[in-house]
Write an enzyme that holds these catalytic residues in place. Structure first.
Site: not given
Ligand code: BES
Ligand code: ZN
Ligand code: MN
Length: 524
Positions: A289, A294, A301, A312, A371, A373, A375
């Site tokens: 990824k 992000d 966020k 990220d 968010d 993204e 995946r």
């Molecule tokens: N990059 C984030 C995940 C992340 C969060 C990595 C904190 C490191 C620290 C990812 O893109 C994300 O935002 N994931 C969301 C998914 C949800 C919207 C289904 C999450 O984990 O809240």
């Molecule tokens: Zn992310």
């Molecule tokens: Mn995200």
């Protein structure tokens, strides 16, 4: 030009060169080996718990009428691992100070990782104490595998001496060392083992950390590609392919394209083939990824920790770092690294929640949260890797979910798979390398949770645990017959504490050592 103006110019260049290198790049600490004991400056000296000095320690002790062993006794230094004690060097040795480093029990059972941690810990301590680079003398001549031990100590020291301090204009804050030296009785053997097996991994880790630490105004999809291209330059058996946004549209990669849409910085897919194995052997395919920043997109966020989302792309960086390490040690294996790169921004062209995109696989995806993204970029990266290369195994690395990070903290990367027989080898490689993993569940319910009434799937599964839903989503884009492992590294790709092997706070390059070890154990 007159001689004095030439000299002035030389000094200016020299001054600039030092400043210039500090500001522009952060090169791996150079590691030197020497067979000559130093007679000035500072020394790091290994001492075992039994208090019996090695041959070099004994020599110093003898020359100083027992002053060294006296100092050790007087301080009650027990020489447990990861303990140190600083003493003034005995009169007559010519040395300034000696940092005693505990080596623990005198036995042959310490693992490579334990030796590496001893090296990393010693150097971090030395860097905080000394103004000039010390020479480290492990003093392990009596141990059978002394060359390998010294090489592993040097490896640990090299990765432990990583500091991302290039942006400090105050030189006093700089901890980064130009070079470190290690004494060894078996010069050629130590150096060969280090250069062949270990240094390429250290450099892969180093570059991975550099790229993941850089802010998003420096690293974006195109500059990510340019920087790795520069690192791979001159390496044998490396072929690099880069897909731009037009290629993505042509190939029907609507998922990664959609994520990149909201940003001025166009998305990229970087594909690096390292064919070190036999011709018709199916490759290991690694997919990372690579979200260079992000924001969350339209599903934006909160602002508090958003700055951290510059990392990220740690999965994509570690993917490239692993290929770099394998190519550097000329591993006899075919490997393809794929970095799925985009910047997730809420620009006016950004995709919206509710949008439906069509992935390269033909499967349609309803965007529930912009968010989620990572995946989406992986969906196209993994499908492309699966059908292009027909891999012997596919591993994806992603800072995918806060959920994985909450479940396992900073100690373990989260592992998911449909192929449970793959798990023990990953756990073993994790323990040996220092990048530990732990399995979390992936079952039919998690796949069910991402089914959607508008499109084939949606990019979040509100009724399933977040990390498992994320795993199910990416797994949807890999054929069930392809052995596949998903590593959610959201909790481990970044560290707040200095540790011997993960270095100073910041990017850890989690995945490089794990995958290097896994491939070494299972494919070479
Ligand atoms: N990059 C984030 C995940 C992340 C969060 C990595 C904190 C490191 C620290 C990812 O893109 C994300 O935002 N994931 C969301 C998914 C949800 C919207 C289904 C999450 O984990 O809240
Ligand atoms: Zn992310
Ligand atoms: Mn995200």
């Amino acid at each position: 030009m007159k001689l004095n103006s030439v000299l002035i110019l030389c000094f200016m260049l020299l001054g600039n060169w030092q400043l210039g290198t500090a500001a522009k790049s952060n090169e791996p600490t150079q590691i030197n080996f020497t067979q000559t004991m130093p007679t000035e400056g500072n020394l790091i000296l290994g001492v075992f718990k039994d208090g019996q000095l090695g041959p070099q320690g004994q020599a110093i002790d003898k020359a100083s009428d027992g002053a060294l062993s006296h100092a050790i006794q007087a301080a009650d230094f027990e020489a447990k691992t990861k303990t140190t004690h600083l003493i003034t060097a005995p009169m007559g040795s010519g040395l300034d100070q000696i940092l005693l480093v505990g080596l623990g029990d005198r036995d042959e059972t310490k693992t490579k990782l334990q030796w590496q941690d001893i090296g990393g810990h010693a150097i971090q301590k030395a860097v905080s104490l000394f103004k000039t680079s010390p020479v480290m003398v492990a003093d392990v001549a009596e141990l059978d595998n002394r060359a390998e031990i010294t090489a592993n100590i040097a490896f640990g020291a090299q990765i432990g001496s990583y500091y991302f301090d290039k942006y400090y204009t105050d030189k006093k804050r700089h901890k980064h060392q130009q070079s470190l030296s290690f004494f060894t009785e078996s010069l050629a053997q130590t150096r060969d083992h280090f250069k062949q097996e270990l240094e390429p991994v250290a450099k892969g880790l180093w570059y991975t950390r550099n790229i993941a630490n850089e802010p998003a105004n420096v690293i974006y999809p195109e500059s990510f590609v340019a920087q790795w291209r520069a690192h791979f330059k001159g390496m044998d058996n490396i072929k690099i392919k880069v897909l731009d946004e037009k290629d993505m549209l042509k190939k029907g990669m609507g998922a990664i394209y959609g994520v990149g849409q909201g940003s001025q910085r166009p998305p990229r897919m970087m594909i690096v083939e390292y064919m070190g194995g036999t011709n018709n052997e199916a490759p290991v395919v690694l997919v990372g990824k690579g979200i260079t920043f992000d924001t969350g997109g339209i599903s934006i966020k909160g602002s508090k920790n958003m700055w951290n989302m510059k990392f990220d792309m740690a999965g994509a960086a570690a993917t490239m770092g692993t290929v770099y390490a394998l190519a550097g040690r000329e591993a006899k294996v075919n490997v393809v690294g794929i970095a799925a790169l985009a910047e997730n921004m809420p620009g006016s062209k950004a995709q919206r929640p509710g949008d439906v995109v069509t992935s390269m696989s033909g499967k349609t995806i309803q965007i529930r949260s912009t968010d989620a993204e990572g995946r989406l970029v992986l969906a196209d990266g993994m499908y492309y890797g699966d059908v292009t290369y027909d891999p012997t195994i596919m591993v994806d690395l992603a800072t995918l979910t806060g959920s994985a990070s909450r479940a396992l903290g900073r100690d373990y990367g989260a592992l998911f798979t449909r192929h449970d027989d793959l798990v023990p080898d990953f756990i073993e490689a994790g323990k040996a390398s220092g990048d530990e993993v732990w399995q979390l569940p992936l079952n039919k319910n998690h796949f069910k949770a991402i089914e959607n009434n508008v499109a084939d799937v949606m990019n979040s599964g509100p009724d399933a645990p977040g990390a498992s839903a994320g795993a199910a989503f990416v797994g949807t884009f890999v054929r069930e017959t392809t052995p596949w492992v998903h590593l959610d590294i959201a909790g481990v790709a970044w560290g707040d504490k200095t540790t011997p092997s993960k270095g100073s706070p910041g990017a850890t390059a989690f995945g490089v050592r794990l995958l290097n070890q896994y491939i070494k154990n299972n494919f070479e």
